[in-house]
Design an enzyme around this catalytic site. Structure first.
Site, PDB file in Angstrom:
ATOM      1  N   LYS A  48       0.837  -1.204   0.000  1.00 46.52           N
ATOM      2  CA  LYS A  48       0.000   0.000   0.000  1.00 46.52           C
ATOM      3  C   LYS A  48       0.875   1.259   0.000  1.00 46.52           C
ATOM      4  O   LYS A  48       0.587   2.241  -0.686  1.00 46.52           O
ATOM      5  CB  LYS A  48      -0.916  -0.012   1.239  1.00 46.52           C
ATOM      6  N   GLN A  92      -4.251  -1.221   9.865  1.00 47.50           N
ATOM      7  CA  GLN A  92      -4.145  -2.587   9.335  1.00 47.50           C
ATOM      8  C   GLN A  92      -4.646  -3.609  10.360  1.00 47.50           C
ATOM      9  O   GLN A  92      -4.253  -3.575  11.522  1.00 47.50           O
ATOM     10  CB  GLN A  92      -2.685  -2.873   8.945  1.00 47.50           C
ATOM     11  N   ASP A 115     -10.995   2.700   4.081  1.00 43.82           N
ATOM     12  CA  ASP A 115     -11.284   1.260   4.036  1.00 43.82           C
ATOM     13  C   ASP A 115     -12.793   1.009   3.935  1.00 43.82           C
ATOM     14  O   ASP A 115     -13.207  -0.094   3.562  1.00 43.82           O
ATOM     15  CB  ASP A 115     -10.796   0.603   5.339  1.00 43.82           C
TER      16      ASP A 115
END
Ligand code: NAD
Length: 290
Positions: A48, A92, A115
């Protein structure tokens, strides 16, 4: 279906949007927070970070020790919420056991939740409001369906898996009215009685269970479109590392029956990262009313 190729196209589009924002003095910024030293998470985060840099975005990865307390992580999220140079925040998963993931997600400002996991964004997706953020994997799959001109209207779409990151939002996307949706959706999961009876009816079969070879050729209707989300690492003595990445679908068998199928790797995975960049640019655009 070549997810790597389409992801490259999306990333080029994103880079153009980033350049336009930069001209207005706005540099889209994504901050990724990694707590602990889970090796798989470290690989995802590295990918990412690299992708956002290549797209011309700002941003950093903040690495915290596995002993980080929930209060410390929430304080960091609050600092990032208040920082105007941070447009997207991604924590994460999985988190160490002393930290409740829902509490952390609920702390991220919905407009920075790239997200798409915050309840506000989840609710917007379900209602059909388009000003929220759609989770990256389902968004990437929908884009793949569009790229390959898959007819979704009225199609029987069977989703396997009911996680909040893939299965549920995927189903929520496909039941919406509008382009690349309007499907009749069946959501299967670990307690589904006769999985094959459902999958055999599917015009579009989306598999996100994390089970190697869960879907085999005899479970697939001839001509179906098969999307394999699974990422399973299996032993492979012939590979350099001794392991190999496979999906949930028996690719070699199912490709003979399906009209379209995503491989693993180079299928859904690259699209997930591309859509994360897309969401981050969108967050930056919205922050300046663009
Ligand atoms: P999860 O473990 O949270 O959920 C798995 C789901 O599959 C559950 O809802 C469960 O009910 C269902 N399931 C399990 N076994 C089943 C069975 N035998 N029959 C029917 N349903 C069954 O997983 P997740 O986070 O949704 O991820 C699923 C897979 O997708 C994993 O392999 C993960 O690594 C992968 N993944 C890939 C990407 C990507 O970008 N390619 C992104 C997210 C997840």
């Amino acid at each position: 279906m070549d997810g790597a190729l389409l992801a490259q196209k999306v990333r080029t589009e994103v880079a153009a949007d980033v350049a336009a924002l930069r001209q207005r003095g706005v540099v889209p910024g994504l901050t990724v927070v990694l707590v602990g030293d889970d090796p798989a998470s470290a690989v995802y985060v590295g990918g990412k970070e690299k992708a956002s840099r290549e797209a011309g975005m700002a941003g950093e990865t903040i690495r915290l020790p596995a002993t980080t307390s929930q209060a410390e992580l929430l304080a960091l999220v609050e600092r990032l919420n208040a920082d105007d140079s941070v447009h997207g925040i991604l924590v994460q998963m999985p988190l160490p056991k002393q930290i409740d993931p829902d509490t952390v997600i609920n702390h991220i400002l919905p407009q920075k939740d790239v997200d798409g996991f915050h309840p506000v964004n989840v609710g917007k997706l379900l209602i059909g409001h388009t000003d929220g953020f759609v989770p990256c994997t389902p968004a990437g799959i929908q884009r793949l369906l569009g790229e390959y001109a898959v007819r979704t209207t009225g199609a029987e779409c069977v989703v396997i898996g009911r996680s909040t990151i893939v299965g549920k939002p995927m189903a929520a996307l496909m039941i919406q009215s509008g382009p690349l949706a309007d499907a009749t959706v069946t959501l299967c999961h670990s307690r589904t009685r006769d999985l094959a009876a459902h999958t055999r009816r599917a015009d579009i079969l989306i598999v996100a269970a994390g089970r190697t070879r869960l879907v085999t050729a005899e479970m697939v209707k001839p001509g179906a479109v098969v999307i394999d989300v699974g990422m399973n690492r299996i032993d492979d003595p012939t590979s350099r590392t001794g392991t190999r990445l496979v999906g949930d679908v028996d690719f070699d068998g199912v490709r003979r029956v399906a009209s379209l199928i995503t491989p693993v790797p180079r299928g859904v995975g690259p699209m997930t990262i591309a859509m994360l960049l897309r969401n981050t640019v969108r967050a930056a655009q919205r922050s300046v009313g663009a």
